[in-house]
Design a protein around this motif. Structure first.
Motif, PDB file in Angstrom:
ATOM      1  N   ILE A 226      -7.414   1.928  -4.805  1.00 14.94           N
ATOM      2  CA  ILE A 226      -7.109   1.360  -3.403  1.00 14.94           C
ATOM      3  C   ILE A 226      -5.795   1.942  -2.939  1.00 14.94           C
ATOM      4  N   GLY A 227      -4.947   2.430  -3.683  1.00 14.02           N
ATOM      5  CA  GLY A 227      -3.759   3.008  -2.963  1.00 14.02           C
ATOM      6  C   GLY A 227      -2.568   2.110  -2.882  1.00 14.02           C
ATOM      7  N   ALA A 228      -2.364   1.269  -3.927  1.00 11.51           N
ATOM      8  CA  ALA A 228      -1.507   0.095  -3.856  1.00 11.51           C
ATOM      9  C   ALA A 228      -0.595  -0.260  -5.062  1.00 11.51           C
ATOM     10  N   VAL A 229       0.422  -0.710  -4.838  1.00 18.20           N
ATOM     11  CA  VAL A 229       1.510  -1.064  -5.909  1.00 18.20           C
ATOM     12  C   VAL A 229       1.700  -2.486  -5.829  1.00 18.20           C
TER      13      VAL A 229
ATOM     14  N   ARG B 293       0.935  -1.122  -0.033  1.00 17.77           N
ATOM     15  CA  ARG B 293       0.190   0.015   0.058  1.00 17.77           C
ATOM     16  C   ARG B 293       0.894   1.146  -0.095  1.00 17.77           C
ATOM     17  N   THR B 294       0.628   2.106  -0.692  1.00 20.07           N
ATOM     18  CA  THR B 294       1.357   3.511  -0.693  1.00 20.07           C
ATOM     19  C   THR B 294       1.246   4.141   0.510  1.00 20.07           C
ATOM     20  N   ASP B 295       0.406   3.884   1.475  1.00 17.55           N
ATOM     21  CA  ASP B 295       0.314   4.872   2.627  1.00 17.55           C
ATOM     22  C   ASP B 295       1.255   3.992   3.759  1.00 17.55           C
ATOM     23  N   GLY B 296       1.809   2.825   3.387  1.00 12.93           N
ATOM     24  CA  GLY B 296       2.960   2.128   4.187  1.00 12.93           C
ATOM     25  C   GLY B 296       2.144   0.862   5.066  1.00 12.93           C
ATOM     26  N   LEU B 297       0.631   0.912   5.138  1.00 15.88           N
ATOM     27  CA  LEU B 297      -0.054   0.154   6.185  1.00 15.88           C
ATOM     28  C   LEU B 297      -0.054  -1.344   5.337  1.00 15.88           C
ATOM     29  N   ARG B 298      -0.373  -2.390   6.147  1.00 15.51           N
ATOM     30  CA  ARG B 298      -0.507  -3.550   5.538  1.00 15.51           C
ATOM     31  C   ARG B 298      -1.845  -3.677   4.756  1.00 15.51           C
ATOM     32  N   MET B 299      -1.951  -4.491   3.728  1.00  8.71           N
ATOM     33  CA  MET B 299      -3.275  -4.835   3.192  1.00  8.71           C
ATOM     34  C   MET B 299      -4.094  -5.711   4.145  1.00  8.71           C
ATOM     35  N   ASP B 300      -5.240  -5.536   4.107  1.00 10.13           N
ATOM     36  CA  ASP B 300      -6.072  -6.307   5.022  1.00 10.13           C
ATOM     37  C   ASP B 300      -7.172  -6.969   4.248  1.00 10.13           C
ATOM     38  N   PHE B 301      -7.945  -7.888   4.690  1.00 13.34           N
ATOM     39  CA  PHE B 301      -8.952  -8.787   3.999  1.00 13.34           C
ATOM     40  C   PHE B 301      -9.726  -7.683   3.214  1.00 13.34           C
ATOM     41  N   LEU B 302     -10.424  -6.747   3.947  1.00 12.55           N
ATOM     42  CA  LEU B 302     -11.559  -5.991   3.087  1.00 12.55           C
ATOM     43  C   LEU B 302     -10.599  -5.146   1.885  1.00 12.55           C
ATOM     44  N   THR B 303      -9.498  -4.705   2.113  1.00 15.83           N
ATOM     45  CA  THR B 303      -8.753  -3.927   0.838  1.00 15.83           C
ATOM     46  C   THR B 303      -8.563  -4.973  -0.097  1.00 15.83           C
ATOM     47  N   ALA B 304      -8.078  -6.044   0.295  1.00 15.09           N
ATOM     48  CA  ALA B 304      -7.660  -7.249  -0.785  1.00 15.09           C
ATOM     49  C   ALA B 304      -9.027  -7.368  -1.507  1.00 15.09           C
ATOM     50  N   ALA B 305     -10.290  -7.669  -0.771  1.00 17.34           N
ATOM     51  CA  ALA B 305     -11.679  -7.961  -1.465  1.00 17.34           C
ATOM     52  C   ALA B 305     -11.954  -6.722  -2.252  1.00 17.34           C
TER      53      ALA B 305
END
Length: 155
Positions: A145-148, A98-110
């Motif tokens: 979603i702000g990911a790479v 994630r671009t904000d440095g947080l870990r990907m969680d279940f909901l974000t992955a879904a």
């Protein structure tokens, strides 16, 4: 929770070797993941059959959506898990950051998966063109979603 667990690392800067070959690896990872999901769908269908008998046919209403349910659980638990990558992505040496440095969680992955399906159904095969023209090889659903997606060995 500690800061180290919540913020594993920041996304590498554009031009980093972490983005080299990411698009082709993502396509191959997609094929591996959907083969695994197809294999997982079979035992899920058998379990749903017996649950359907136990519920006097009520659970049979889930059959049309069963493949999608299996896929959401699969990606939610793998991309949202400690590895931050699905088995197909791990096979190709990729990881979601994630671009904000947080870990990907279940909901974000879904949500990432749902947006992928939405854009893929509307823009196929043009969905990959976005990645060709962006500096970090991000696709449209990655932006939202702000990911790479990066090569794991480079981080």
């Amino acid at each position: 929770m500690s800061i180290e667990r919540d913020m594993p690392y920041a996304a590498p800067n554009a031009g980093s070797p972490a983005y080299s070959g990411v698009l082709s690896r993502r396509v191959l990872a997609f094929l591996v993941d959907y083969l695994i999901i197809a294999i997982l769908w079979v035992p899920a269908a058998v379990v749903l059959f017996f649950v359907g008998i136990a519920t006097l046919g009520l659970a049979f209403l889930l059959y049309p959506a069963l493949y999608f349910i299996v896929a959401v659980c699969y990606f939610g638990m793998t991309m949202g898990g400690p590895a931050q990558a699905s088995p197909g992505m791990r096979t190709m040496g990729l990881k979601v950051v994630r671009t904000d440095g947080l870990r990907m969680d279940f909901l974000t992955a879904a949500v990432h998966l749902a947006l992928f399906w939405l854009f893929n159904s509307v823009l196929t095969p043009l969905v990959l063109l976005v990645g060709i023209f962006t500096d970090r090889k991000r696709l449209l659903h990655d932006f939202l979603i702000g990911a790479v997606v990066v090569r794991e060995e480079t981080i």
